[in-house]
Design a protein around this motif. Structure first.
Motif, PDB file in Angstrom:
ATOM      1  N   LEU A 257      18.166 -41.823  76.493  1.00  0.00           N
ATOM      2  CA  LEU A 257      18.297 -42.382  75.147  1.00  0.00           C
ATOM      3  C   LEU A 257      17.051 -43.175  74.762  1.00  0.00           C
ATOM      4  CD1 LEU A 257      22.024 -43.532  75.115  1.00  0.00           C
ATOM      5  CD2 LEU A 257      20.991 -41.745  73.708  1.00  0.00           C
ATOM      6  N   ARG A 258      16.482 -43.879  75.724  1.00  0.00           N
ATOM      7  CA  ARG A 258      15.254 -44.629  75.444  1.00  0.00           C
ATOM      8  C   ARG A 258      14.123 -43.655  75.083  1.00  0.00           C
ATOM      9  NH1 ARG A 258      13.784 -49.816  76.125  1.00  0.00           N
ATOM     10  NH2 ARG A 258      15.719 -50.288  77.230  1.00  0.00           N
ATOM     11  N   ALA A 259      14.070 -42.507  75.758  1.00  0.00           N
ATOM     12  CA  ALA A 259      13.039 -41.510  75.447  1.00  0.00           C
ATOM     13  C   ALA A 259      13.243 -40.939  74.046  1.00  0.00           C
ATOM     14  CB  ALA A 259      13.061 -40.392  76.492  1.00  0.00           C
ATOM     15  N   VAL A 260      14.500 -40.710  73.680  1.00  0.00           N
ATOM     16  CA  VAL A 260      14.799 -40.220  72.328  1.00  0.00           C
ATOM     17  C   VAL A 260      14.362 -41.249  71.291  1.00  0.00           C
ATOM     18  CG1 VAL A 260      16.681 -39.649  70.745  1.00  0.00           C
ATOM     19  CG2 VAL A 260      16.675 -38.694  73.051  1.00  0.00           C
ATOM     20  N   THR A 261      14.651 -42.510  71.567  1.00  0.00           N
ATOM     21  CA  THR A 261      14.251 -43.578  70.648  1.00  0.00           C
ATOM     22  C   THR A 261      12.730 -43.658  70.547  1.00  0.00           C
ATOM     23  OG1 THR A 261      16.246 -44.826  71.215  1.00  0.00           O
ATOM     24  CG2 THR A 261      14.454 -46.042  70.163  1.00  0.00           C
ATOM     25  N   ALA A 262      12.049 -43.567  71.698  1.00  0.00           N
ATOM     26  CA  ALA A 262      10.586 -43.641  71.705  1.00  0.00           C
ATOM     27  C   ALA A 262       9.962 -42.496  70.925  1.00  0.00           C
ATOM     28  CB  ALA A 262      10.072 -43.645  73.140  1.00  0.00           C
ATOM     29  N   ALA A 263      10.667 -41.364  70.840  1.00  0.00           N
ATOM     30  CA  ALA A 263      10.173 -40.221  70.063  1.00  0.00           C
ATOM     31  C   ALA A 263      10.486 -40.368  68.577  1.00  0.00           C
ATOM     32  CB  ALA A 263      10.790 -38.929  70.598  1.00  0.00           C
ATOM     33  N   GLY A 264      10.992 -41.532  68.173  1.00  0.00           N
ATOM     34  CA  GLY A 264      11.341 -41.732  66.769  1.00  0.00           C
ATOM     35  C   GLY A 264      12.525 -40.890  66.345  1.00  0.00           C
ATOM     36  N   PHE A 265      13.362 -40.505  67.329  1.00  0.00           N
ATOM     37  CA  PHE A 265      14.550 -39.674  67.103  1.00  0.00           C
ATOM     38  C   PHE A 265      14.197 -38.280  66.597  1.00  0.00           C
ATOM     39  CE2 PHE A 265      15.849 -44.127  66.557  1.00  0.00           C
ATOM     40  CZ  PHE A 265      16.757 -44.222  67.608  1.00  0.00           C
ATOM     41  N   ASP A 266      12.955 -37.871  66.831  1.00  0.00           N
ATOM     42  CA  ASP A 266      12.542 -36.509  66.483  1.00  0.00           C
ATOM     43  C   ASP A 266      12.680 -35.641  67.732  1.00  0.00           C
ATOM     44  OD1 ASP A 266      11.545 -34.184  65.546  1.00  0.00           O
ATOM     45  OD2 ASP A 266       9.533 -34.941  65.081  1.00  0.00           O
ATOM     46  N   VAL A 267      13.798 -34.946  67.833  1.00  0.00           N
ATOM     47  CA  VAL A 267      14.079 -34.117  69.006  1.00  0.00           C
ATOM     48  C   VAL A 267      13.753 -32.651  68.764  1.00  0.00           C
ATOM     49  CG1 VAL A 267      15.892 -35.684  69.811  1.00  0.00           C
ATOM     50  CG2 VAL A 267      16.488 -33.805  68.264  1.00  0.00           C
ATOM     51  N   LEU A 268      13.312 -32.311  67.557  1.00  0.00           N
ATOM     52  CA  LEU A 268      13.129 -30.897  67.226  1.00  0.00           C
ATOM     53  C   LEU A 268      11.932 -30.238  67.910  1.00  0.00           C
ATOM     54  CD1 LEU A 268      14.155 -30.806  63.450  1.00  0.00           C
ATOM     55  CD2 LEU A 268      15.569 -30.637  65.531  1.00  0.00           C
ATOM     56  N   PRO A 269      10.813 -30.940  68.177  1.00  0.00           N
ATOM     57  CA  PRO A 269       9.719 -30.275  68.895  1.00  0.00           C
ATOM     58  C   PRO A 269      10.082 -29.919  70.339  1.00  0.00           C
ATOM     59  CG  PRO A 269       8.928 -32.225  67.740  1.00  0.00           C
ATOM     60  CD  PRO A 269      10.422 -32.286  67.712  1.00  0.00           C
ATOM     61  N   GLY A 270      11.097 -30.533  70.887  1.00  0.00           N
ATOM     62  CA  GLY A 270      11.500 -30.307  72.274  1.00  0.00           C
ATOM     63  C   GLY A 270      12.208 -31.538  72.781  1.00  0.00           C
ATOM     64  N   PRO A 271      12.961 -31.412  73.858  1.00  0.00           N
ATOM     65  CA  PRO A 271      13.764 -32.543  74.331  1.00  0.00           C
ATOM     66  C   PRO A 271      12.910 -33.689  74.861  1.00  0.00           C
ATOM     67  CG  PRO A 271      13.883 -30.699  75.879  1.00  0.00           C
ATOM     68  CD  PRO A 271      13.175 -30.204  74.665  1.00  0.00           C
ATOM     69  N   PRO A 272      13.034 -34.889  74.292  1.00  0.00           N
ATOM     70  CA  PRO A 272      12.337 -36.040  74.864  1.00  0.00           C
ATOM     71  C   PRO A 272      12.898 -36.352  76.248  1.00  0.00           C
ATOM     72  CG  PRO A 272      13.148 -36.501  72.639  1.00  0.00           C
ATOM     73  CD  PRO A 272      13.791 -35.242  73.085  1.00  0.00           C
ATOM     74  N   LYS A 273      12.026 -36.509  77.226  1.00  0.00           N
ATOM     75  CA  LYS A 273      12.447 -36.732  78.606  1.00  0.00           C
ATOM     76  C   LYS A 273      11.944 -38.083  79.106  1.00  0.00           C
ATOM     77  CE  LYS A 273      14.447 -32.710  79.466  1.00  0.00           C
ATOM     78  NZ  LYS A 273      15.860 -32.591  79.854  1.00  0.00           N
ATOM     79  N   PRO A 274      12.752 -38.789  79.871  1.00  0.00           N
ATOM     80  CA  PRO A 274      12.295 -40.067  80.418  1.00  0.00           C
ATOM     81  C   PRO A 274      11.298 -39.863  81.554  1.00  0.00           C
ATOM     82  CG  PRO A 274      14.483 -39.549  81.249  1.00  0.00           C
ATOM     83  CD  PRO A 274      14.140 -38.480  80.247  1.00  0.00           C
ATOM     84  N   THR A 275      10.451 -40.844  81.750  1.00  0.00           N
ATOM     85  CA  THR A 275       9.556 -40.829  82.902  1.00  0.00           C
ATOM     86  C   THR A 275      10.321 -41.290  84.135  1.00  0.00           C
ATOM     87  OG1 THR A 275       8.872 -43.110  82.545  1.00  0.00           O
ATOM     88  CG2 THR A 275       7.601 -41.377  81.417  1.00  0.00           C
ATOM     89  N   LYS A 276       9.773 -40.998  85.294  1.00  0.00           N
ATOM     90  CA  LYS A 276      10.424 -41.442  86.524  1.00  0.00           C
ATOM     91  C   LYS A 276      10.477 -42.961  86.580  1.00  0.00           C
ATOM     92  CE  LYS A 276      10.369 -40.839  91.537  1.00  0.00           C
ATOM     93  NZ  LYS A 276       9.701 -40.180  92.697  1.00  0.00           N
ATOM     94  N   SER A 277       9.396 -43.620  86.160  1.00  0.00           N
ATOM     95  CA  SER A 277       9.391 -45.081  86.174  1.00  0.00           C
ATOM     96  C   SER A 277      10.405 -45.630  85.179  1.00  0.00           C
ATOM     97  CB  SER A 277       7.990 -45.613  85.852  1.00  0.00           C
ATOM     98  OG  SER A 277       7.574 -45.197  84.563  1.00  0.00           O
ATOM     99  N   GLY A 278      10.544 -44.961  84.040  1.00  0.00           N
ATOM    100  CA  GLY A 278      11.534 -45.384  83.057  1.00  0.00           C
ATOM    101  C   GLY A 278      12.946 -45.252  83.591  1.00  0.00           C
ATOM    102  N   LEU A 279      13.187 -44.165  84.313  1.00  0.00           N
ATOM    103  CA  LEU A 279      14.497 -43.969  84.919  1.00  0.00           C
ATOM    104  C   LEU A 279      14.790 -45.070  85.934  1.00  0.00           C
ATOM    105  CD1 LEU A 279      17.060 -42.398  85.635  1.00  0.00           C
ATOM    106  CD2 LEU A 279      15.670 -40.948  87.129  1.00  0.00           C
ATOM    107  N   LEU A 280      13.821 -45.370  86.789  1.00  0.00           N
ATOM    108  CA  LEU A 280      14.032 -46.394  87.814  1.00  0.00           C
ATOM    109  C   LEU A 280      14.290 -47.762  87.189  1.00  0.00           C
ATOM    110  CD1 LEU A 280      11.334 -45.323  90.431  1.00  0.00           C
ATOM    111  CD2 LEU A 280      13.820 -45.023  90.582  1.00  0.00           C
ATOM    112  N   ARG A 281      13.588 -48.067  86.100  1.00  0.00           N
ATOM    113  CA  ARG A 281      13.819 -49.344  85.417  1.00  0.00           C
ATOM    114  C   ARG A 281      15.241 -49.437  84.877  1.00  0.00           C
ATOM    115  NH1 ARG A 281       8.526 -48.589  83.440  1.00  0.00           N
ATOM    116  NH2 ARG A 281       9.343 -47.701  81.507  1.00  0.00           N
TER     117      ARG A 281
END
Length: 294
Positions: A257-281
């Motif tokens: 969800l944080r990755a989707v938010t960071a993409a400005g909720f624009d999911v149409l170019p492709g699925p926003p994915k979290p980084t490994k560090s973001g996941l661990l946080r």
């Protein structure tokens, strides 16, 4: 079989992390393999050549007949649970049988996953959010219930919290995969919400999202976030390595969800994915904040 299991690396959350006891890892891997096989049949993503059809007792050409493949898979599932026409045929179901016996699992959650994929063959749009949640009850919630059963921690309260987490994770996946799903002629954004935000199907096919689509995605993301928050006490209700595993599920959803938010909720170019560090946080944050019980 290995190609199916290899897809675990692409999930938003760890499937069977190495810190778990071997018996749990084996059980989770077997359940994941089954669930992935069901989804690959329902999505038409099986390896070419018809090998899976042959394993299930069908002609190789039947690999493209999704209802027939799902029927054959259900028949093979019943063999896992003691059917009268011999042992299961597909290797992924053969791997499931000792897990079913060791943990006294019931057929219902496994059948739910098949029914969800049958629904995918006949339902491509969802009118209301309640309709979508009903679909998630078949497509996602059985997995969480199986995790609780495999670890011997199932209680009615934990099942309720688990259902909230699993439904949230499914909605997050739908949010990420709007463009891919549309390519399969499926839309998992409720039609009533699309009308509310004045979003047309044509707008979902655009290379990038306009303001209306972004507002819709933000709305659905908040719904998923609320469900994750509702389910988070599940993490605090268990101990040890299971606590870490469940924090991985919740943290994976939050990181996505944080990755989707960071993409400005624009999911149409492709699925926003979290980084490994973001996941661990996010996992660390869940472990710090999940209320402890028991």
């Amino acid at each position: 079989m290995s190609a199916t299991l290899d897809k675990a690396a692409a999930e938003n959350f760890p499937v069977a992390p190495v810190f778990l006891p071997r018996a749990w890892r084996d059980g989770l891997t077997a359940v994941y393999g089954y669930a992935r096989l069901v989804d690959d049949i329902g999505d038409g993503d099986l390896a070419p050549g018809g090998h899976d059809a042959v394993l299930l007792g069908l002609d190789p050409a039947a690999v493209d007949d999704r209802p027939a493949m799902l029927d054959a898979l259900e028949a093979d599932l019943h063999r896992v649970f003691g059917g009268t026409d011999g042992p299961s045929r597909h290797p992924l179901l053969q791997a499931l049988r000792p897990v079913v016996r060791a943990h006294d699992l019931t057929p219902e959650p496994f059948l739910g996953l098949i029914e969800a994929n049958r629904q995918d063959q006949r339902v491509t749009r969802y009118e209301t959010y309640a309709d979508l949640v009903g679909y998630c009850e078949l497509s996602a919630n059985p997995v969480g219930r199986l995790v609780l059963s495999l670890t011997g921690t199932s209680t009615p309260e934990r099942v309720r919290r688990s259902d909230a987490v699993c439904t949230a994770l499914q909605i997050v996946e739908h949010i990420q995969d709007v463009a891919e799903d549309l390519g399969r002629d499926r839309i998992y954004l409720p039609a009533e919400d699309m009308r509310r935000f004045h979003v047309t199907e044509a707008e979902l096919a655009a290379p990038s999202a306009g303001a209306s689509v972004r507002s819709l995605i933000a709305f659905e993301a908040e719904r998923a976030r609320e469900l994750l928050n509702e389910g988070t006490p599940l993490v605090g209700s268990v101990h040890g390595r299971l606590r870490l595993l469940l924090a991985g599920f919740v943290g994976g959803g939050r990181a996505a969800l944080r990755a989707v938010t960071a993409a400005g909720f624009d999911v149409l170019p492709g699925p926003p994915k979290p980084t490994k560090s973001g996941l661990l946080r996010e996992v660390a944050a869940v472990l710090r904040t999940a209320p402890r019980k028991g």
